[in-house]
Design a protein around this motif. Structure first.
Motif, short mmCIF file in Angstrom:
data_model
loop_
_atom_site.label_atom_id
_atom_site.label_comp_id
_atom_site.label_asym_id
_atom_site.label_seq_id
_atom_site.Cartn_x
_atom_site.Cartn_y
_atom_site.Cartn_z
N CYS A 1 0.85 -1.18 0.00
CA CYS A 1 0.00 0.00 0.00
C CYS A 1 0.89 1.24 0.00
O CYS A 1 1.85 1.31 0.77
CB CYS A 1 -0.91 0.00 1.23
SG CYS A 1 -2.01 1.42 1.32
N TYR A 2 0.58 2.19 -0.88
CA TYR A 2 1.40 3.40 -0.99
C TYR A 2 0.50 4.64 -1.04
O TYR A 2 -0.63 4.59 -1.53
CB TYR A 2 2.27 3.37 -2.24
CG TYR A 2 3.21 2.19 -2.29
CD1 TYR A 2 4.42 2.21 -1.61
CD2 TYR A 2 2.87 1.05 -3.01
CE1 TYR A 2 5.28 1.13 -1.65
CE2 TYR A 2 3.73 -0.03 -3.06
CZ TYR A 2 4.93 0.01 -2.37
OH TYR A 2 5.77 -1.08 -2.41
N ASN A 3 1.04 5.74 -0.54
CA ASN A 3 0.42 7.05 -0.68
C ASN A 3 1.52 7.93 -1.25
O ASN A 3 2.37 8.43 -0.53
CB ASN A 3 -0.06 7.57 0.68
CG ASN A 3 -0.82 8.87 0.58
OD1 ASN A 3 -0.88 9.50 -0.47
ND2 ASN A 3 -1.39 9.31 1.69
N LYS B 1 -5.52 10.62 -6.36
CA LYS B 1 -5.65 11.86 -5.59
C LYS B 1 -5.59 13.09 -6.49
O LYS B 1 -6.35 14.03 -6.32
CB LYS B 1 -4.54 11.94 -4.53
CG LYS B 1 -4.65 10.87 -3.46
CD LYS B 1 -3.47 10.92 -2.50
CE LYS B 1 -3.43 12.19 -1.70
NZ LYS B 1 -2.29 12.20 -0.74
N LEU C 1 -3.08 6.40 -4.54
CA LEU C 1 -3.11 5.52 -3.37
C LEU C 1 -3.45 4.12 -3.86
O LEU C 1 -4.61 3.73 -3.93
CB LEU C 1 -4.17 6.00 -2.38
CG LEU C 1 -3.76 7.10 -1.41
CD1 LEU C 1 -4.98 7.88 -0.95
CD2 LEU C 1 -3.05 6.51 -0.20
N SER D 1 -11.15 9.37 -0.55
CA SER D 1 -9.79 9.78 -0.25
C SER D 1 -9.45 9.45 1.20
O SER D 1 -8.38 8.89 1.50
CB SER D 1 -9.63 11.29 -0.49
OG SER D 1 -8.33 11.72 -0.15
N PHE E 1 -9.08 5.50 1.67
CA PHE E 1 -7.81 4.96 1.19
C PHE E 1 -6.65 5.44 2.05
O PHE E 1 -5.70 4.67 2.29
CB PHE E 1 -7.59 5.34 -0.28
CG PHE E 1 -8.23 4.39 -1.24
CD1 PHE E 1 -7.46 3.45 -1.94
CD2 PHE E 1 -9.60 4.40 -1.46
CE1 PHE E 1 -8.04 2.56 -2.81
CE2 PHE E 1 -10.20 3.51 -2.34
CZ PHE E 1 -9.42 2.58 -3.02
N GLU E 2 -6.70 6.67 2.51
CA GLU E 2 -5.64 7.15 3.40
C GLU E 2 -5.67 6.41 4.74
O GLU E 2 -4.62 6.18 5.35
CB GLU E 2 -5.78 8.66 3.60
CG GLU E 2 -5.37 9.47 2.36
CD GLU E 2 -5.62 10.95 2.51
OE1 GLU E 2 -6.27 11.35 3.50
OE2 GLU E 2 -5.20 11.71 1.63
N HIS F 1 -3.92 3.14 4.24
CA HIS F 1 -2.46 3.34 4.25
C HIS F 1 -1.93 3.58 5.66
O HIS F 1 -0.89 3.06 6.05
CB HIS F 1 -2.10 4.51 3.34
CG HIS F 1 -0.63 4.80 3.29
ND1 HIS F 1 -0.04 5.79 4.04
CD2 HIS F 1 0.38 4.19 2.61
CE1 HIS F 1 1.26 5.80 3.82
NE2 HIS F 1 1.55 4.84 2.96
#
Length: 286
Positions: free
Chosen positions: A32-34, A57, A99, A133, A136-137, A140
């Motif tokens: 998982c990446y932001n 995003k 994300l 948003s 998903f954040e 993460h």
């Protein structure tokens, strides 16, 4: 007598409780990446063993799936099942922030669940992009926690909530039915007056709509006829009274307008699946 626990002991107790509640099949995050990606970002054709979901995003990118381009802009969501052949590239005109989450449903990180027989994919732009948003954040944020039973449960719960919200959003988009303010008012009235016996005609009068049109809109939006929703609200309130007051089943049934406790008990069981005598710690005495 209940024992008071110090914070660190309470934490250990809750971890043990969570461990005992875990099933074998859970959503487990592989990566998982932001991230804001560099201009050189590109995905060459690949096939993943995990499910892949992505929230954009900002910026714009294109996924090629089975040779068909799918353009994703800010606020867009993408879902790829395992086994989906895909590649991707970005639009260089503006920064791209994404994300992406890859996860599986299985017993542990090393043992994947059974593969999807026929790979599938879909993408869409939800109406409430800010909500997704945050979702998903949150995934993460949980993924970056120190490995523990809490992290495992939080990640699983966050994936479940995100998928459920995606499903709900897609269903509302399919219906394409805006929530009429009058229908919202009717629902709010029922929720705040669960014991009140109000006819559909009376409720329609509150909305300024005809009874037939009012009933049709209510069921389209909330999935239940008005009368059924009234009964559900009434029984929910009955359950609250039985669990949090000293009223008997007979007293509750009369307070909610039932002619006798037996009629009340029959409707209660049809909604709740158990009789009112089995609710909470009540003895069931009439």
């Amino acid at each position: 007598m209940s024992k008071s626990l110090l914070p660190h002991i309470a934490s250990t107790f809750l971890d043990a409780l969570l461990s005992s509640a875990l099933g074998e099949d859970m959503f487990r995050i592989y990566s998982c990446y932001n991230v804001t990606v560099p201009s050189s970002w590109r995905i060459e054709e690949r096939v993943l063993e995990e499910i892949h979901v992505l929230y954009v995003k900002s910026g714009c990118l294109t996924y090629l799936i089975n040779g068909t381009p799918h353009q994703l802009t800010a606020g867009s969501l993408l879902f790829l099942s395992d086994g989906t052949v895909h590649s991707a590239y970005r639009d260089l005109k503006e920064p791209l922030s994404i994300l992406p989450v890859r996860f599986t449903l299985g017993i542990d990180e090393q043992k994947y669940a059974a593969k999807t027989e026929v790979p599938y994919h879909f993408s869409f732009r939800p109406r409430d992009t800010a909500k997704f948003s945050v979702l998903f954040e949150t995934i993460h944020r949980y993924y970056t926690l120190t490995p523990s039973i809490r992290r495992t449960v939080l990640c699983h719960a966050a994936i479940c909530q995100t998928l459920a919200e995606m499903s709900q959003e897609l269903e509302l988009m399919r219906q394409d039915t805006p929530i009429h303010p009058a229908i919202q008012h009717i629902k709010a009235y029922i929720d705040s007056h669960p014991a009140e016996r109000v006819t559909v005609q009376d409720l329609a009068g509150l909305s300024g709509l005809t009874s037939k049109y009012c009933s049709k809109l209510f069921q389209q939006i909330y999935g239940l006829p008005i009368k059924t929703y009234q009964i559900k609200a009434r029984i929910d309130y009955a359950r609250y009274l039985l669990e949090h007051s000293r009223q008997s089943i007979k007293e509750v049934s009369f307070q909610l307008g039932y002619s006798d406790p037996f009629t009340f008990s029959k409707q209660y069981k049809s909604v709740m699946g158990v009789s009112p005598s089995k609710t909470g710690l009540r003895s069931g005495n009439f």
